[in-house]
Design an enzyme around this catalytic site. Structure first.
Site, PDB file in Angstrom:
ATOM      1  N   LYS A   1       0.837  -1.203   0.000  1.00 47.13           N
ATOM      2  CA  LYS A   1       0.000   0.000   0.000  1.00 47.13           C
ATOM      3  C   LYS A   1       0.869   1.249   0.000  1.00 47.13           C
ATOM      4  O   LYS A   1       0.692   2.155  -0.819  1.00 47.13           O
ATOM      5  CB  LYS A   1      -0.937  -0.012   1.213  1.00 47.13           C
ATOM      6  CG  LYS A   1      -1.898   1.149   1.257  1.00 47.13           C
ATOM      7  CD  LYS A   1      -1.356   2.270   2.107  1.00 47.13           C
ATOM      8  CE  LYS A   1      -2.326   3.448   2.087  1.00 47.13           C
ATOM      9  NZ  LYS A   1      -1.835   4.539   2.952  1.00 47.13           N
TER      10      LYS A   1
ATOM     11  N   ASP B   1      -6.227   0.526   0.335  1.00 49.02           N
ATOM     12  CA  ASP B   1      -6.320   0.874   1.746  1.00 49.02           C
ATOM     13  C   ASP B   1      -7.701   0.439   2.240  1.00 49.02           C
ATOM     14  O   ASP B   1      -8.418  -0.281   1.551  1.00 49.02           O
ATOM     15  CB  ASP B   1      -6.092   2.363   1.950  1.00 49.02           C
ATOM     16  CG  ASP B   1      -7.239   3.183   1.416  1.00 49.02           C
ATOM     17  OD1 ASP B   1      -8.079   2.626   0.686  1.00 49.02           O
ATOM     18  OD2 ASP B   1      -7.325   4.367   1.716  1.00 49.02           O
TER      19      ASP B   1
END
Length: 234
Positions: free
Chosen positions: A133, A152
């Site tokens: 991420k 996310d």
DNA sequence: CTCCCGATAT
DNA sequence: ATATCAGGAG
């Protein structure tokens, strides 16, 4: 029970029709959607993203406004004292781990990468506190390099509600999104999903009644909206 | 799986 | 009181 409750009759979840319609409407809603972390160079974005774990960007920006003045360069972070840095970032949560990771990351940037943030996924993943991420955020927003999809909590939640995935594992969700979404839309769509997740498609109480893509969203017609799968047991 | 962990909304 | 916030490591 509402016998007249409508059911989802929109395009098949994950189909180009549904995906492209969602992207088009989100672009109309959030024409300015972009990374909302404040930064002025790749090192700052990397550190801001590390701080953003389980913390709002708004809070991170408050902290980094002071932080980046106190620690102007990667050398300053590498040489920072653990205890002092902990207090400087305390309000972002997880501050012991984050301070340790930021220091170790900065030291590695200097010792291995000449003080620069590396531009490959492989190298970024060697930095402590950096997983896919964070790496995707830095590559995309600091360098314009898109090799993956930023997943996310918002992206994961909205992807489940749209019927794009049933997974909760961010790595698996990322792989599925990369098959469904055209590559040129990966970075933009991650921003759009995050903006819509914050504004309308809230984790607890999604505002489906005022959502202009509800007709494209199976979850908007569900008896109970798709929620995050909490792993916490109390 | 567990742990890290403060701020905020409900 | 509880869930959640632009997660990651052991």
């Amino acid at each position: 029970m509402n016998l007249a409750a409508p059911i989802y009759t929109g395009p098949t979840p994950g189909s180009p029709e549904q995906v492209n319609a969602i992207i088009a409407e989100l672009r109309r809603l959030y024409p300015q959607a972009k990374c909302s972390l404040d930064f002025s160079n790749p090192v700052e974005l990397l550190i801001a993203t590390q701080l953003s774990a389980q913390c709002t960007d708004e809070r991170v920006n408050i902290v980094t406004a002071k932080l980046f003045k106190k620690y102007p360069s990667v050398n300053d972070f590498a040489e920072a004292s653990q205890e002092e840095l902990e207090q400087d970032i305390r309000s972002t949560g997880f501050y012991r781990n984050k301070a340790k990771n930021i220091r170790a990351t900065s030291q590695r940037l200097i010792s291995v990468y000449g003080g620069k943030v590396p531009r490959t996924m492989e190298d970024l993943l060697t930095l402590p506190g950096v997983a896919r991420k964070t790496a995707n955020v830095v590559l995309g927003n600091a360098f314009g390099i898109v090799v993956g999809f930023v997943v996310d909590t918002h992206v994961g939640r909205l992807s489940r509600r749209f019927g794009w995935t049933t997974n909760t594992d961010p790595v698996k969700i990322e792989q599925e999104l990369m098959l469904i979404v055209p590559k040129q839309d990966w970075l933009d769509l991650s921003h759009l999903l995050i903006f819509h997740g914050r504004a309308i498609c809230d984790a607890r109480k999604p505002l489906c009644e005022q959502c202009t893509i509800a007709h494209l969203c199976p979850s908007a017609f569900a008896a109970t909206p798709v929620r995050n799968t909490s792993t916490k047991i109390h």
